[in-house]
Design a protein around this motif. Structure first.
Motif, PDB file in Angstrom:
ATOM      1  N   THR A 172       0.896  -1.146   0.037  1.00  0.00           N
ATOM      2  CA  THR A 172       0.133  -0.034   0.066  1.00  0.00           C
ATOM      3  C   THR A 172       0.904   1.253  -0.067  1.00  0.00           C
ATOM      4  OG1 THR A 172       0.090  -0.006   2.323  1.00  0.00           O
ATOM      5  CG2 THR A 172      -1.813  -1.128   1.325  1.00  0.00           C
ATOM      6  N   ARG A 380      -9.776  -2.408   0.300  1.00  0.00           N
ATOM      7  CA  ARG A 380      -8.785  -1.552  -0.124  1.00  0.00           C
ATOM      8  C   ARG A 380      -8.165  -2.689  -0.998  1.00  0.00           C
ATOM      9  NH1 ARG A 380      -4.053  -0.044   3.815  1.00  0.00           N
ATOM     10  NH2 ARG A 380      -5.701   1.030   4.883  1.00  0.00           N
ATOM     11  N   TYR A 381      -8.401  -3.854  -0.986  1.00  0.00           N
ATOM     12  CA  TYR A 381      -7.993  -4.910  -1.919  1.00  0.00           C
ATOM     13  C   TYR A 381      -8.945  -5.557  -2.935  1.00  0.00           C
ATOM     14  CZ  TYR A 381      -3.574  -4.718   1.136  1.00  0.00           C
ATOM     15  OH  TYR A 381      -2.444  -4.574   1.913  1.00  0.00           O
TER      16      TYR A 381
END
Length: 395
Positions: A172, A380-381
């Motif tokens: 990230t 977020r993934y």
């Protein structure tokens, strides 16, 4: 495999041939696996893995070594030794010296009192729970008195969490600012100390632990674009309790992290840190019904005296659920494991099916499905949702 790595492996294998008085066992697992992102069609993983275990047992001593080799389709082969230690069985205590992965607590997939060994997050949290802990250099003493055990651990050299490499789909933007601290052996200033008392009885089992440690997960301090990475010390006190109620096993685990450092943003171009007290707790239930094994957990984190400048939220809540059923005399296993984040709502769903071709040979297929808010730890993934397949051979 490079020449140096081959020499190391040969030395480890040679250790499996000590004096005839020592009984030596060799076991392990070979696995070929791959994973493909469903959205892009890109391979996120394609590799062969070898996990080996060498165990020797004498009357007053023993040893264990677990060399691992990873051979990816692209990139350089990697050779590591996850654990390598010697056991001494004395009248005072059992003493273990060397590199070891230490597992404490009762939570599955959550790390509350289980903080002695750091985590390998190279593949986020998708690695098997038994493989995600990093081996650390330590001296461990254990003493058993009836149903009570005492456990003391000294970690002389600090080992931090392993983060995904730059370019990894699990890397990230926040990780780009973290500078990993190498293991330093110049002095013992990074030493950590942990202790635990445990009771294992027929009516219940309980653990009480404490530690004075350096945080495996760092804070950032200083101006952008290159703030400094700091692994600050803190004190932890925690414990766990498990008790059966008929067919249901109830579990709870909690810890208080005293004077823990958290990253703050006093301004848009600067990071700093603040010391706070954090409370982390978990409650779980395990039971079986109609041949199906169920497990449910709820975990929560709370930071006392929270300030708006803290990067981490005041509250964080996560639940997990596991369902498992077996067919054909346990040769066919269906399983679903899920993490569900609360505020923001997101989730990681991990359905899988495995089939035992013959004893020790297992074919497995599954998926890792990321859902929800992009600001969540799973959402977020979302672009990394994947399907995977592997075949493992245990020996």
């Amino acid at each position: 495999m490079r020449k140096r790595e081959s020499i190391i492996l040969a030395i480890l294998l040679a250790l499996a041939l000590p004096a005839p008085a020592v009984e030596v066992q060799f076991s392990g697992m070979a696995r070929t696996g791959s994973a493909v992102a469903t959205e892009s069609g890109d391979f996120l993983l394609a590799e062969q893995v070898l996990h080996a275990n060498l165990d020797g047992h004498g009357e007053k001593s023993g040893f264990h070594a677990s060399p691992d080799a990873v051979v990816p389709v692209d990139g350089e082969s990697r050779f590591t030794v996850r654990e390598a230690y010697i056991d001494l069985y004395t009248g005072v205590a059992d003493i273990r010296i060397g590199k070891q992965a230490i597992v404490w607590g009762k939570a599955e997939g959550f790390f509350i009192t289980d903080i002695v060994s750091p985590q390998d997050l190279s593949y986020f949290i998708l690695a098997d729970f038994s493989e995600i802990r990093v081996g650390i250099p330590a001296v461990r003493a254990q003493k058993y008195i009836g149903a009570v055990s005492f456990d003391a651990v000294w970690v002389p050299f600090f080992v931090p969490t392993v983060y995904p490499e730059t370019g990894s789909p699990w890397h990230t933007p926040e990780m780009s600012m973290i500078t990993s601290e190498p293991v330093r052996m110049e002095d013992l200033s990074g030493s950590e100390f942990f202790g635990k008392i445990a009771y294992l009885g027929s009516g219940f089992d309980a653990e009480l632990m404490a530690g004075y440690a350096r945080d495996d997960q760092p804070v950032l301090e200083g101006p952008l674009p290159l703030p400094e990475t700091r692994y600050r010390r803190f004190t932890v006190i925690g414990g766990s309790l498990g008790k059966p109620f008929g067919p249901v096993l109830a579990r709870t685990e909690a810890a208080v992290y005293l004077d823990r450092a958290f990253t703050t943003r006093p301004s848009a171009g600067e990071f700093a840190s603040e010391r706070k007290t954090e409370l982390v707790g978990l409650a779980g239930l395990d039971w079986s019904m109609a041949g199906i094994d169920f497990s449910a957990q709820y975990a929560g984190q709370y930071i006392f005296d929270h300030e708006e400048t803290l990067v981490q939220p005041e509250y964080r809540q996560t639940a997990s659920v596991r369902l498992r059923d077996a067919f054909l005399d346990d040769y066919l296993v269906l399983e679903m494991f899920a993490y569900v984040g609360i505020d923001p709502v997101d989730a990681l769903l991990r359905p899988s099916v495995s089939y035992t071709i013959e004893d020790g040979v297992i074919l497995k297929a599954g998926a890792d499905i990321f859902l929800g808010d992009s600001s969540g730890q799973y959402g977020r993934y979302r672009d990394n949702t994947l399907v995977s397949a592997s075949i493992s051979w245990y020996f």
